[in-house]
Design a protein around this motif. Structure first.
Motif, PDB file in Angstrom:
ATOM      1  N   GLY A   1      18.064 -12.230  14.129  1.00 63.51           N
ATOM      2  CA  GLY A   1      17.302 -13.446  13.926  1.00 63.51           C
ATOM      3  C   GLY A   1      17.994 -14.713  14.370  1.00 63.51           C
ATOM      4  N   ARG A   2      19.230 -14.590  14.874  1.00 63.17           N
ATOM      5  CA  ARG A   2      19.980 -15.765  15.298  1.00 63.17           C
ATOM      6  C   ARG A   2      19.865 -15.948  16.809  1.00 63.17           C
ATOM      7  NH1 ARG A   2      19.741 -15.270  10.736  1.00 63.17           N
ATOM      8  NH2 ARG A   2      18.259 -16.914  11.063  1.00 63.17           N
ATOM      9  N   GLU A   3      19.799 -17.188  17.214  1.00 67.45           N
ATOM     10  CA  GLU A   3      19.638 -17.509  18.638  1.00 67.45           C
ATOM     11  C   GLU A   3      20.804 -16.971  19.461  1.00 67.45           C
ATOM     12  OE1 GLU A   3      19.108 -21.446  21.531  1.00 67.45           O
ATOM     13  OE2 GLU A   3      19.117 -21.661  19.344  1.00 67.45           O
ATOM     14  N   GLU A   4      22.014 -17.026  18.911  1.00 62.06           N
ATOM     15  CA  GLU A   4      23.197 -16.596  19.671  1.00 62.06           C
ATOM     16  C   GLU A   4      23.130 -15.113  20.047  1.00 62.06           C
ATOM     17  OE1 GLU A   4      24.868 -19.295  16.336  1.00 62.06           O
ATOM     18  OE2 GLU A   4      23.132 -18.004  16.688  1.00 62.06           O
ATOM     19  N   ALA A   5      22.361 -14.325  19.276  1.00 58.30           N
ATOM     20  CA  ALA A   5      22.266 -12.888  19.543  1.00 58.30           C
ATOM     21  C   ALA A   5      20.938 -12.509  20.174  1.00 58.30           C
ATOM     22  CB  ALA A   5      22.470 -12.106  18.245  1.00 58.30           C
ATOM     23  N   ALA A   6      20.194 -13.486  20.646  1.00 57.23           N
ATOM     24  CA  ALA A   6      18.846 -13.224  21.154  1.00 57.23           C
ATOM     25  C   ALA A   6      18.839 -12.244  22.322  1.00 57.23           C
ATOM     26  CB  ALA A   6      18.176 -14.533  21.565  1.00 57.23           C
ATOM     27  N   ASP A   7      19.880 -12.262  23.137  1.00 61.22           N
ATOM     28  CA  ASP A   7      19.930 -11.397  24.308  1.00 61.22           C
ATOM     29  C   ASP A   7      20.782 -10.154  24.097  1.00 61.22           C
ATOM     30  OD1 ASP A   7      18.331 -13.170  25.791  1.00 61.22           O
ATOM     31  OD2 ASP A   7      20.087 -14.374  26.351  1.00 61.22           O
ATOM     32  N   ALA A   8      21.268  -9.958  22.883  1.00 60.11           N
ATOM     33  CA  ALA A   8      22.146  -8.829  22.599  1.00 60.11           C
ATOM     34  C   ALA A   8      21.359  -7.633  22.091  1.00 60.11           C
ATOM     35  CB  ALA A   8      23.204  -9.223  21.570  1.00 60.11           C
ATOM     36  N   THR A   9      21.901  -6.453  22.325  1.00 63.30           N
ATOM     37  CA  THR A   9      21.435  -5.245  21.658  1.00 63.30           C
ATOM     38  C   THR A   9      22.262  -5.079  20.391  1.00 63.30           C
ATOM     39  OG1 THR A   9      20.847  -4.182  23.748  1.00 63.30           O
ATOM     40  CG2 THR A   9      21.186  -2.750  21.853  1.00 63.30           C
ATOM     41  N   VAL A  10      21.600  -4.849  19.263  1.00 60.01           N
ATOM     42  CA  VAL A  10      22.304  -4.763  17.981  1.00 60.01           C
ATOM     43  C   VAL A  10      22.108  -3.375  17.383  1.00 60.01           C
ATOM     44  CG1 VAL A  10      22.666  -5.810  15.711  1.00 60.01           C
ATOM     45  CG2 VAL A  10      21.843  -7.225  17.622  1.00 60.01           C
ATOM     46  N   TYR A  11      23.217  -2.676  17.174  1.00 57.98           N
ATOM     47  CA  TYR A  11      23.189  -1.353  16.564  1.00 57.98           C
ATOM     48  C   TYR A  11      23.777  -1.417  15.166  1.00 57.98           C
ATOM     49  CZ  TYR A  11      22.479   0.391  21.334  1.00 57.98           C
ATOM     50  OH  TYR A  11      21.992   0.617  22.590  1.00 57.98           O
ATOM     51  N   GLY A  12      23.253  -0.593  14.272  1.00 57.42           N
ATOM     52  CA  GLY A  12      23.801  -0.451  12.941  1.00 57.42           C
ATOM     53  C   GLY A  12      24.299   0.966  12.727  1.00 57.42           C
ATOM     54  N   PHE A  13      25.542   1.089  12.263  1.00 57.68           N
ATOM     55  CA  PHE A  13      26.162   2.389  12.021  1.00 57.68           C
ATOM     56  C   PHE A  13      26.691   2.455  10.596  1.00 57.68           C
ATOM     57  CE2 PHE A  13      26.909   1.532  16.557  1.00 57.68           C
ATOM     58  CZ  PHE A  13      26.513   2.717  17.167  1.00 57.68           C
ATOM     59  N   VAL A  14      26.857   3.672  10.094  1.00 57.00           N
ATOM     60  CA  VAL A  14      27.635   3.906   8.880  1.00 57.00           C
ATOM     61  C   VAL A  14      28.731   4.909   9.216  1.00 57.00           C
ATOM     62  CG1 VAL A  14      27.660   4.704   6.495  1.00 57.00           C
ATOM     63  CG2 VAL A  14      25.686   3.423   7.354  1.00 57.00           C
ATOM     64  N   TYR A  15      29.958   4.554   8.886  1.00 60.04           N
ATOM     65  CA  TYR A  15      31.125   5.415   9.068  1.00 60.04           C
ATOM     66  C   TYR A  15      31.284   6.236   7.792  1.00 60.04           C
ATOM     67  CZ  TYR A  15      36.101   6.533   9.978  1.00 60.04           C
ATOM     68  OH  TYR A  15      37.310   7.159  10.192  1.00 60.04           O
ATOM     69  N   ASP A  16      31.292   7.552   7.941  1.00 58.72           N
ATOM     70  CA  ASP A  16      31.220   8.445   6.777  1.00 58.72           C
ATOM     71  C   ASP A  16      32.573   9.071   6.484  1.00 58.72           C
ATOM     72  OD1 ASP A  16      30.389  10.076   4.732  1.00 58.72           O
ATOM     73  OD2 ASP A  16      28.988  11.263   5.924  1.00 58.72           O
ATOM     74  N   LEU A  17      33.126   8.747   5.323  1.00 61.51           N
ATOM     75  CA  LEU A  17      34.344   9.420   4.884  1.00 61.51           C
ATOM     76  C   LEU A  17      34.161  10.101   3.531  1.00 61.51           C
ATOM     77  CD1 LEU A  17      36.775   6.830   3.377  1.00 61.51           C
ATOM     78  CD2 LEU A  17      34.968   6.002   4.863  1.00 61.51           C
ATOM     79  N   HIS A  18      32.898  10.328   3.151  1.00 62.56           N
ATOM     80  CA  HIS A  18      32.608  10.979   1.878  1.00 62.56           C
ATOM     81  C   HIS A  18      31.625  12.145   2.017  1.00 62.56           C
ATOM     82  CE1 HIS A  18      34.198   7.104   0.485  1.00 62.56           C
ATOM     83  NE2 HIS A  18      34.508   7.725  -0.625  1.00 62.56           N
ATOM     84  N   GLY A  19      31.327  12.553   3.238  1.00 62.77           N
ATOM     85  CA  GLY A  19      30.385  13.644   3.427  1.00 62.77           C
ATOM     86  C   GLY A  19      28.974  13.310   2.997  1.00 62.77           C
ATOM     87  N   ALA A  20      28.612  12.032   3.076  1.00 65.89           N
ATOM     88  CA  ALA A  20      27.278  11.611   2.645  1.00 65.89           C
ATOM     89  C   ALA A  20      26.211  11.932   3.684  1.00 65.89           C
ATOM     90  CB  ALA A  20      27.279  10.118   2.343  1.00 65.89           C
ATOM     91  N   TYR A  21      26.568  11.865   4.955  1.00 64.34           N
ATOM     92  CA  TYR A  21      25.608  12.075   6.035  1.00 64.34           C
ATOM     93  C   TYR A  21      25.768  13.436   6.716  1.00 64.34           C
ATOM     94  CZ  TYR A  21      24.454   7.097   5.842  1.00 64.34           C
ATOM     95  OH  TYR A  21      24.033   5.853   5.428  1.00 64.34           O
ATOM     96  N   GLY A  22      26.947  13.994   6.616  1.00 64.35           N
ATOM     97  CA  GLY A  22      27.236  15.264   7.278  1.00 64.35           C
ATOM     98  C   GLY A  22      28.581  15.772   6.813  1.00 64.35           C
ATOM     99  N   ASP A  23      29.103  16.756   7.518  1.00 61.90           N
ATOM    100  CA  ASP A  23      30.344  17.388   7.082  1.00 61.90           C
ATOM    101  C   ASP A  23      31.537  17.031   7.962  1.00 61.90           C
ATOM    102  OD1 ASP A  23      29.669  18.775   9.350  1.00 61.90           O
ATOM    103  OD2 ASP A  23      29.523  20.743   8.386  1.00 61.90           O
ATOM    104  N   ARG A  24      31.407  15.957   8.759  1.00 61.89           N
ATOM    105  CA  ARG A  24      32.507  15.568   9.642  1.00 61.89           C
ATOM    106  C   ARG A  24      33.090  14.245   9.175  1.00 61.89           C
ATOM    107  NH1 ARG A  24      31.101  15.099  15.590  1.00 61.89           N
ATOM    108  NH2 ARG A  24      29.271  13.989  14.812  1.00 61.89           N
ATOM    109  N   ASP A  25      34.242  14.291   8.528  1.00 65.09           N
ATOM    110  CA  ASP A  25      34.907  13.053   8.138  1.00 65.09           C
ATOM    111  C   ASP A  25      35.198  12.197   9.365  1.00 65.09           C
ATOM    112  OD1 ASP A  25      34.970  13.377   5.426  1.00 65.09           O
ATOM    113  OD2 ASP A  25      37.030  14.123   5.336  1.00 65.09           O
ATOM    114  N   GLY A  26      34.879  10.914   9.269  1.00 66.60           N
ATOM    115  CA  GLY A  26      35.164   9.994  10.366  1.00 66.60           C
ATOM    116  C   GLY A  26      34.050   9.856  11.378  1.00 66.60           C
ATOM    117  N   ALA A  27      32.949  10.560  11.172  1.00 73.00           N
ATOM    118  CA  ALA A  27      31.817  10.427  12.103  1.00 73.00           C
ATOM    119  C   ALA A  27      31.055   9.137  11.806  1.00 73.00           C
ATOM    120  CB  ALA A  27      30.878  11.618  11.989  1.00 73.00           C
ATOM    121  N   VAL A  28      30.541   8.508  12.861  1.00 70.42           N
ATOM    122  CA  VAL A  28      29.644   7.373  12.683  1.00 70.42           C
ATOM    123  C   VAL A  28      28.216   7.854  12.871  1.00 70.42           C
ATOM    124  CG1 VAL A  28      31.315   5.616  13.393  1.00 70.42           C
ATOM    125  CG2 VAL A  28      29.797   6.612  15.102  1.00 70.42           C
TER     126      VAL A  28
END
Length: 247
Positions: A188-215
């Motif tokens: 929503g900010r003008e400075e990022a209007a032309d950027a691609t914005v990705y959101g990641f979660v880095y998993d070190l608790h096995g919440a998303y899968g079984d690979r520690d350190g996976a994004v």
């Protein structure tokens, strides 16, 4: 004065120097054009260069912030933080990666504040947690995140640190919710209007899968649907897409 830590830091720098290929800085001594600016939570367990295997200078512009926040308050107005706005505006960087992580202490502190009104005593830490509080409160009232626990006392309140396999913890669902909110703010900010914005979660608790350190990709320019995200990354990388939030 802990001279052992000092010696360790200097020895580690010697290892860094020895590992750099000859001419590593030749293209970057007077200029930089990193492809990505990454905003990650300030946490010793979460290495921005490490998680993306970046071992050369000039690829990743890094910013660390409590709760992987992309904003700052200037003259009473919340704006895009300078460490994000600078590369987007001055180093030809076109991609912003917002990276949360499971077990985030900042989200946990904001959850505590939502429930009890108690904040960390250090002024700077308190200010960062206060900035997260509206996001956490919003998440608690969202059935996909907090199960409608608007007061922070219902839903999965007993399970914010759960690791018993009974489902994702409230804290980690709030972590993902915070990533979505940070992505939305940046977009929503003008400075990022032309950027691609990705959101990641880095998993070190096995919440998303079984690979520690996976994004895990949870957001791409506002798109949150896992099927659409898997189409975006392709079959070979589909295991890097995930969500803890119901749809």
């Amino acid at each position: 004065m802990d001279s052992r830590i000092l010696a360790d830091l200097l020895d580690r720098n010697d290892d860094h120097v020895a590992a750099l290929p000859p001419g590593s800085f030749d293209r970057h001594r007077d200029d930089q054009r990193p492809g990505v600016v990454s905003v990650c939570c300030s946490d010793s367990r979460v290495s921005q260069e490490g998680m993306f295997a970046v071992d050369e200078p000039g690829y990743l512009f890094t910013s660390g912030a409590i709760g992987n926040s992309v904003s700052a308050v200037v003259d009473g107005e919340r704006v895009l933080d300078g460490s994000v706005a600078y590369p987007l505006g001055h180093t030809h960087t076109e991609v912003l990666a917002v990276v949360g992580h499971t077990g985030c202490g900042a989200v946990d502190a904001a959850l505590t504040a939502a429930r009890t009104g108690e904040f960390p005593s250090e002024p700077g830490v308190r200010a960062d947690v206060e900035a997260l509080l509206p996001i956490v409160e919003d998440g608690l009232s969202d059935p996909r995140v907090g199960g409608g626990a608007a007061d922070g006392k219902g839903g999965d309140a007993a399970g914010e640190n759960r690791g018993d396999g009974a489902g994702p913890s409230l804290r980690d669902r709030l972590v993902e919710h915070n990533v979505h909110e940070q992505v939305a703010f940046a977009r929503g900010r003008e400075e990022a209007a032309d950027a691609t914005v990705y959101g990641f979660v880095y998993d070190l608790h096995g919440a998303y899968g079984d690979r520690d350190g996976a994004v895990y990709l949870v957001n791409a320019d506002g798109e949150r649907d896992p099927a659409a995200l898997r189409d975006l990354v392709g079959e070979e990388r589909a295991d890097h897409v995930g969500t803890l939030l119901g749809r």
